[in-house]
Design a protein around this motif. Structure first.
Motif, PDB file in Angstrom:
ATOM      1  N   GLY A  85      34.253   6.262 -48.631  1.00 26.58           N
ATOM      2  CA  GLY A  85      34.237   6.203 -50.154  1.00 26.58           C
ATOM      3  C   GLY A  85      35.052   4.998 -50.557  1.00 26.58           C
ATOM      4  O   GLY A  85      35.820   4.576 -49.918  1.00 26.58           O
ATOM      5  N   GLU A  86      34.832   4.817 -51.809  1.00 22.59           N
ATOM      6  CA  GLU A  86      35.544   3.615 -52.605  1.00 22.59           C
ATOM      7  C   GLU A  86      36.282   4.109 -53.796  1.00 22.59           C
ATOM      8  O   GLU A  86      35.815   4.758 -54.480  1.00 22.59           O
ATOM      9  N   LEU A  87      37.444   3.742 -54.153  1.00 27.39           N
ATOM     10  CA  LEU A  87      38.021   3.766 -55.393  1.00 27.39           C
ATOM     11  C   LEU A  87      38.747   2.426 -55.883  1.00 27.39           C
ATOM     12  O   LEU A  87      39.568   1.630 -55.057  1.00 27.39           O
ATOM     13  N   MET A  88      37.944   2.114 -57.141  1.00 31.93           N
ATOM     14  CA  MET A  88      38.364   0.838 -57.760  1.00 31.93           C
ATOM     15  C   MET A  88      39.397   1.316 -58.725  1.00 31.93           C
ATOM     16  O   MET A  88      39.404   2.213 -59.258  1.00 31.93           O
ATOM     17  N   ILE A  89      40.603   0.527 -58.612  1.00 31.28           N
ATOM     18  CA  ILE A  89      41.839   1.040 -59.581  1.00 31.28           C
ATOM     19  C   ILE A  89      42.203  -0.135 -60.379  1.00 31.28           C
ATOM     20  O   ILE A  89      42.004  -1.478 -60.077  1.00 31.28           O
ATOM     21  N   ALA A  90      42.847   0.305 -61.283  1.00 30.41           N
ATOM     22  CA  ALA A  90      43.022  -0.790 -62.744  1.00 30.41           C
ATOM     23  C   ALA A  90      44.369  -0.048 -63.320  1.00 30.41           C
ATOM     24  O   ALA A  90      44.511   1.127 -63.244  1.00 30.41           O
ATOM     25  N   PRO A  91      45.300  -1.000 -63.679  1.00 30.80           N
ATOM     26  CA  PRO A  91      46.544  -0.228 -64.573  1.00 30.80           C
ATOM     27  C   PRO A  91      46.048   0.880 -65.602  1.00 30.80           C
ATOM     28  O   PRO A  91      44.831   0.507 -66.215  1.00 30.80           O
ATOM     29  N   ALA A  92      46.845   1.850 -65.790  1.00 33.10           N
ATOM     30  CA  ALA A  92      46.183   2.604 -66.911  1.00 33.10           C
ATOM     31  C   ALA A  92      45.766   2.081 -68.170  1.00 33.10           C
ATOM     32  O   ALA A  92      44.837   2.686 -69.014  1.00 33.10           O
ATOM     33  N   GLY A  93      46.601   1.169 -68.429  1.00 28.35           N
ATOM     34  CA  GLY A  93      46.573   0.553 -69.797  1.00 28.35           C
ATOM     35  C   GLY A  93      45.305  -0.462 -70.003  1.00 28.35           C
ATOM     36  O   GLY A  93      45.332  -1.021 -70.933  1.00 28.35           O
ATOM     37  N   ASP A  94      44.803  -0.747 -68.767  1.00 27.20           N
ATOM     38  CA  ASP A  94      43.800  -1.911 -68.659  1.00 27.20           C
ATOM     39  C   ASP A  94      42.358  -1.392 -68.407  1.00 27.20           C
ATOM     40  O   ASP A  94      42.043  -1.281 -67.115  1.00 27.20           O
ATOM     41  N   GLY A  95      41.681  -0.737 -69.356  1.00 27.25           N
ATOM     42  CA  GLY A  95      40.292  -0.227 -68.986  1.00 27.25           C
ATOM     43  C   GLY A  95      39.225  -1.080 -69.041  1.00 27.25           C
ATOM     44  O   GLY A  95      38.236  -1.026 -68.707  1.00 27.25           O
ATOM     45  N   GLY A  96      39.731  -2.424 -69.498  1.00 28.40           N
ATOM     46  CA  GLY A  96      38.362  -3.351 -69.679  1.00 28.40           C
ATOM     47  C   GLY A  96      37.745  -3.821 -68.409  1.00 28.40           C
ATOM     48  O   GLY A  96      36.436  -3.943 -68.187  1.00 28.40           O
ATOM     49  N   ALA A  97      38.510  -3.962 -67.381  1.00 29.77           N
ATOM     50  CA  ALA A  97      37.867  -4.458 -65.867  1.00 29.77           C
ATOM     51  C   ALA A  97      37.200  -3.403 -65.526  1.00 29.77           C
ATOM     52  O   ALA A  97      35.925  -3.558 -65.201  1.00 29.77           O
ATOM     53  N   ILE A  98      37.466  -2.240 -65.531  1.00 27.67           N
ATOM     54  CA  ILE A  98      36.553  -1.062 -65.025  1.00 27.67           C
ATOM     55  C   ILE A  98      35.172  -0.859 -65.981  1.00 27.67           C
ATOM     56  O   ILE A  98      33.993  -0.578 -65.539  1.00 27.67           O
ATOM     57  N   GLU A 127      51.033   4.423 -63.262  1.00 28.49           N
ATOM     58  CA  GLU A 127      49.749   4.995 -64.023  1.00 28.49           C
ATOM     59  C   GLU A 127      48.795   4.117 -63.476  1.00 28.49           C
ATOM     60  O   GLU A 127      48.610   3.090 -64.025  1.00 28.49           O
ATOM     61  N   TRP A 128      47.548   4.647 -62.878  1.00 26.37           N
ATOM     62  CA  TRP A 128      46.515   4.111 -62.502  1.00 26.37           C
ATOM     63  C   TRP A 128      44.977   4.637 -62.931  1.00 26.37           C
ATOM     64  O   TRP A 128      44.901   6.044 -62.574  1.00 26.37           O
ATOM     65  N   GLN A 129      44.277   4.117 -63.373  1.00 21.55           N
ATOM     66  CA  GLN A 129      42.917   4.925 -63.527  1.00 21.55           C
ATOM     67  C   GLN A 129      42.016   4.264 -62.180  1.00 21.55           C
ATOM     68  O   GLN A 129      42.379   3.334 -61.457  1.00 21.55           O
ATOM     69  N   GLY A 130      41.105   5.381 -61.866  1.00 16.27           N
ATOM     70  CA  GLY A 130      40.230   5.011 -60.701  1.00 16.27           C
ATOM     71  C   GLY A 130      38.619   5.139 -61.090  1.00 16.27           C
ATOM     72  O   GLY A 130      38.503   5.788 -61.792  1.00 16.27           O
ATOM     73  N   ALA A 239      41.029  -6.031 -60.722  1.00 12.27           N
ATOM     74  CA  ALA A 239      41.273  -7.622 -60.970  1.00 12.27           C
ATOM     75  C   ALA A 239      40.886  -8.462 -59.746  1.00 12.27           C
ATOM     76  O   ALA A 239      40.856  -9.865 -60.044  1.00 12.27           O
ATOM     77  N   GLY A 240      40.438  -8.041 -58.548  1.00  5.20           N
ATOM     78  CA  GLY A 240      40.007  -8.926 -57.655  1.00  5.20           C
ATOM     79  C   GLY A 240      41.464  -9.406 -56.688  1.00  5.20           C
ATOM     80  O   GLY A 240      41.089 -10.375 -55.836  1.00  5.20           O
ATOM     81  N   GLY A 241      42.462  -8.742 -56.684  1.00  7.20           N
ATOM     82  CA  GLY A 241      43.733  -9.253 -56.149  1.00  7.20           C
ATOM     83  C   GLY A 241      43.794  -8.622 -54.608  1.00  7.20           C
ATOM     84  O   GLY A 241      44.644  -9.342 -53.857  1.00  7.20           O
TER      85      GLY A 241
END
Length: 364
Positions: A85-98, A127-130, A239-241
């Motif tokens: 399984g794979e989880l892509m994560i982004a900061p909670a306030g940055d939904g644009g990337a996902i 806080e992170w969204q996945g 974000a690819g980091g």
């Protein structure tokens, strides 16, 4: 008609194609190193992710899934994949990337669901969204490479190591090849599966290079406290980091997702890249790094549009390209080899794969 086919490069690309051509054709694998799979194949992060590499690569990855999950008996019959399984994560306030990522794969048939990242990754800071992608799996790279090579050899393919190609001339409708040890051989078809050296091999054969550029990618194995749970997914930064994944014994494999242009050759991890990788991970999770147990680097070789190069050279007779697989050559190998074999007249093009996307002539 039986053809004499010389494949330059015995990594995953060359051996997977050899496994499908040997028997009906006479195949020799020419490997410059002392053993096959020394560079990119032997240094892979070893996962199968349908979205890794982008929408242009996804059809090849998805088409490789059935083979990897349940290979035919002649390849051992036992799955090369392990559930991850794979989880892509982004900061909670940055939904644009996902949001943008989901849009890129709309209609591709890849399962994705929004999830609370903390439920999948213990110790997250903040806080992170996945975005959860359940199809991602670990690949047993060594066993896959070995299965392709074993089948090719059972069908009569010859593996010649320490056999770098130094000269290739087209004479009377056939190739006259000279190797670094001075030995010569003849072939009807020359396959360029040389990875980071693909443009050099093209020039040796009198073809125009397509612009394949090798990039160094850093990997480290860490011992962390608390140990990484075995159920941890592949965790990918939107974000690819960075990305990281668990390994046996609670270890973690981590990369800063770096791509540093490099010349073809043996590469090693640099201290600054290792430090950057650890810093990026520690900004995300509160795990303590107890030790850097291993560090290594490999080459990922991309064509200018970052898609593989599969097919007959548009200007040089008898030259076939099987190169430019970037960082996704392992996970796409079954479909990539099947596509190339189809272009040789052996079998059909995998369903949903558009061969025109990967032809060498697209670079003009």
């Amino acid at each position: 008609m039986t053809r004499r086919i010389a494949i330059v490069g015995a990594g995953m690309a060359g051996t997977s194609l050899a496994a499908l051509l040997a028997g009906e054709d006479s195949v020799v694998l020419l490997e410059a190193e002392a053993h096959p799979g020394f560079h990119a194949t032997g240094r892979s992060a070893a996962f199968w992710s349908e979205t890794y590499g982008g929408p242009g690569v996804q059809p090849l990855t998805s088409a490789s899934g059935p083979f990897l999950h349940k290979p035919p008996a002649e390849f051992g019959g036992e799955s090369f994949l392990g559930e991850r399984g794979e989880l892509m994560i982004a900061p909670a306030g940055d939904g644009g990337a996902i949001d943008a990522f989901e849009a890129r794969f709309a209609g591709a048939g890849v399962a994705m669901t929004r999830e609370d990242a903390a439920a999948r990754v213990p110790g997250l800071r903040g806080e992170w969204q996945g975005l959860w992608m359940p199809s991602c799996a670990d690949i047993d790279v060594a066993r896959l490479h070995g299965a392709f090579l074993a089948r090719a050899r059972r069908l009569g393919a010859e593996l010649r190591c320490d056999s770098a190609l130094v000269e290739a001339r087209r004479v009377g409708g056939a190739w006259q090849l000279r190797l670094a040890d001075g030995e010569t051989l003849a072939a009807d078809v020359l396959v360029n599966a040389a990875g980071a050296w693909a443009d050099r091999v093209a020039q040796i054969a009198g073809a125009a290079p397509v612009g394949i550029q090798p990039y160094r990618r850093t990997m480290v194995q860490l011992r962390v406290d608390p140990p990484a749970p075995a159920t941890l997914p592949l965790v990918m930064d939107a974000a690819g980091g960075f990305y990281f994944k668990p390994e046996p014994g609670g270890r973690v494999w981590l990369t800063p997702h770096d791509e540093t242009p490099a010349a073809p050759g043996d590469v090693a991890a640099e201290e600054i890249d290792v430090a950057v990788a650890i810093d990026r991970m520690q900004r995300v999770v509160d795990w303590r790094v107890e030790a850097v147990e291993r560090r290594w680097a490999g080459l990922r070789s991309f064509a200018p549009d970052r898609l593989p190069v599969y097919g007959w050279d548009p200007a040089v007779e008898g030259l076939f390209w099987c190169a430019g697989q970037g960082g996704f050559g392992i996970q796409t190998a079954p479909a990539g080899a099947a596509l190339c074999a189809a272009l040789f007249g052996r079998g059909g093009v995998p369903t949903s794969v558009d061969a025109a996307l990967y032809r060498p002539g697209r670079f003009g």
